[in-house]
Design a protein around this motif. Structure first.
Motif, PDB file in Angstrom:
ATOM      1  N   LEU A  37       2.968   4.231  -0.129  1.00 11.20           N
ATOM      2  CA  LEU A  37       3.520   3.206  -1.010  1.00 11.20           C
ATOM      3  C   LEU A  37       4.491   3.914  -1.956  1.00 11.20           C
ATOM      4  N   ASP A  38       5.757   3.546  -1.877  1.00 15.80           N
ATOM      5  CA  ASP A  38       6.806   4.311  -2.555  1.00 15.80           C
ATOM      6  C   ASP A  38       7.907   3.356  -3.007  1.00 15.80           C
ATOM      7  N   SER A  39       7.748   2.768  -4.167  1.00  9.70           N
ATOM      8  CA  SER A  39       8.657   1.716  -4.624  1.00  9.70           C
ATOM      9  C   SER A  39      10.116   2.170  -4.749  1.00  9.70           C
ATOM     10  N   GLY A  58       6.656   4.028   5.470  1.00  2.07           N
ATOM     11  CA  GLY A  58       6.928   4.010   4.043  1.00  2.07           C
ATOM     12  C   GLY A  58       7.149   2.574   3.618  1.00  2.07           C
ATOM     13  N   LEU A  59       6.375   2.107   2.651  1.00  3.71           N
ATOM     14  CA  LEU A  59       6.551   0.759   2.129  1.00  3.71           C
ATOM     15  C   LEU A  59       7.235   0.873   0.778  1.00  3.71           C
ATOM     16  N   VAL A  82       9.115  -4.360   1.057  1.00  7.79           N
ATOM     17  CA  VAL A  82       8.184  -5.452   0.812  1.00  7.79           C
ATOM     18  C   VAL A  82       8.396  -5.979  -0.611  1.00  7.79           C
ATOM     19  N   LYS A  83       7.757  -7.071  -0.892  1.00  5.28           N
ATOM     20  CA  LYS A  83       7.834  -7.685  -2.216  1.00  5.28           C
ATOM     21  C   LYS A  83       7.297  -6.716  -3.262  1.00  5.28           C
ATOM     22  N   GLU A  84       7.832  -6.835  -4.465  1.00  5.84           N
ATOM     23  CA  GLU A  84       7.323  -5.984  -5.544  1.00  5.84           C
ATOM     24  C   GLU A  84       6.570  -6.825  -6.565  1.00  5.84           C
ATOM     25  N   ARG A  85       5.707  -6.128  -7.294  1.00  6.66           N
ATOM     26  CA  ARG A  85       4.937  -6.745  -8.371  1.00  6.66           C
ATOM     27  C   ARG A  85       4.935  -5.758  -9.534  1.00  6.66           C
ATOM     28  N   VAL A  89       5.318  -1.622  -5.396  1.00  7.72           N
ATOM     29  CA  VAL A  89       5.011  -2.302  -4.142  1.00  7.72           C
ATOM     30  C   VAL A  89       3.844  -3.254  -4.390  1.00  7.72           C
ATOM     31  N   ASP A  90       4.016  -4.512  -4.019  1.00 10.16           N
ATOM     32  CA  ASP A  90       2.943  -5.500  -4.153  1.00 10.16           C
ATOM     33  C   ASP A  90       1.862  -5.154  -3.124  1.00 10.16           C
ATOM     34  N   LEU A  91       0.651  -4.924  -3.606  1.00 10.65           N
ATOM     35  CA  LEU A  91      -0.419  -4.462  -2.709  1.00 10.65           C
ATOM     36  C   LEU A  91      -0.790  -5.504  -1.662  1.00 10.65           C
ATOM     37  N   LYS A  92      -0.799  -6.759  -2.035  1.00 15.10           N
ATOM     38  CA  LYS A  92      -1.101  -7.810  -1.053  1.00 15.10           C
ATOM     39  C   LYS A  92      -0.013  -7.881   0.010  1.00 15.10           C
ATOM     40  N   ALA A  93       1.236  -7.738  -0.393  1.00  7.50           N
ATOM     41  CA  ALA A  93       2.344  -7.722   0.569  1.00  7.50           C
ATOM     42  C   ALA A  93       2.229  -6.514   1.492  1.00  7.50           C
ATOM     43  N   ALA A  94       1.827  -5.365   0.923  1.00  6.95           N
ATOM     44  CA  ALA A  94       1.651  -4.155   1.737  1.00  6.95           C
ATOM     45  C   ALA A  94       0.564  -4.371   2.784  1.00  6.95           C
ATOM     46  N   LEU A  95      -0.550  -4.958   2.378  1.00 10.28           N
ATOM     47  CA  LEU A  95      -1.641  -5.198   3.330  1.00 10.28           C
ATOM     48  C   LEU A  95      -1.257  -6.243   4.369  1.00 10.28           C
ATOM     49  N   ARG A  96      -0.462  -7.237   3.981  1.00  7.01           N
ATOM     50  CA  ARG A  96       0.029  -8.221   4.969  1.00  7.01           C
ATOM     51  C   ARG A  96       0.911  -7.526   6.004  1.00  7.01           C
ATOM     52  N   GLU A  97       1.754  -6.606   5.535  1.00  8.24           N
ATOM     53  CA  GLU A  97       2.625  -5.847   6.446  1.00  8.24           C
ATOM     54  C   GLU A  97       1.781  -5.042   7.430  1.00  8.24           C
TER      55      GLU A  97
END
Length: 175
Positions: A37-39, A58-59, A82-85, A89-97
């Protein structure tokens, strides 16, 4: 644990501090997808995890420069925005990916910030804590920032432990 997981996930701070390989080092073991996870795409192109066989994902967010993305892709990484929060990196978006990639079991080896954020957002099914005869607390490393969890009640069930040499692996399912 790595060999049994579909993916191993860390935050960029863990990569920058420890330069891990994130591989299963059991002979003949399947290698998990290695996720960072690397914004802002600070992943060094010479990071050890990019030199190992296997897939690296890399997300990042819109803050990740396109030139850096291309450089990492030349090194074999796949980089996905992915979406940010709150700037990360938005963790829910990361897990959806990861779900889109049929990743079901993720082993998080991230540091305190990532572990705390996942717990605070209710995104953890099971805790596996390796306990070593080393210092924790003021002079050591805290696995979680409990100040961030003060509003979140974390209930555990089905606890167990295994001895691993001098260390212990403590496991608990979350309610």
């Amino acid at each position: 644990l790595r060999a049994r997981s579909d993916a191993v996930m860390v935050g960029i701070r863990t990569v920058l501090r420890d330069n891990p390989r994130l591989t299963a080092r059991v002979k003949g073991a399947r290698q998990p997808l290695r996720v960072v996870l690397d914004s802002r795409l600070r992943l060094p192109p010479k990071a050890r995890l990019l030199k190992e066989k296997g897939r690296v994902l890399g997300l990042t967010t819109s803050k990740g420069p396109a030139a850096k993305r291309k450089e990492l892709e030349k090194r074999g990484a796949e980089v996905v925005r992915v979406k940010e929060r709150k700037g990360r990196v938005d963790l829910k978006a990361a897990l959806r990916e990861l779900g889109k990639r049929k990743v079901n079991q993720v082993l998080v080896e991230g540091g305190q910030k990532l572990s705390t954020a996942l717990l605070a957002q209710g995104l953890v099914d099971e805790l596996c804590l390796a306990v070593s005869p080393k210092a924790i607390g003021a002079k050591g490393l805290d696995a979680f920032d409990f100040r961030q969890l003060k509003e979140k009640r974390v209930k555990l069930r089905k606890m167990g432990w295994n001895k691993l040499g001098k260390d212990w692996l403590v496991r608990a399912r979350l309610v």
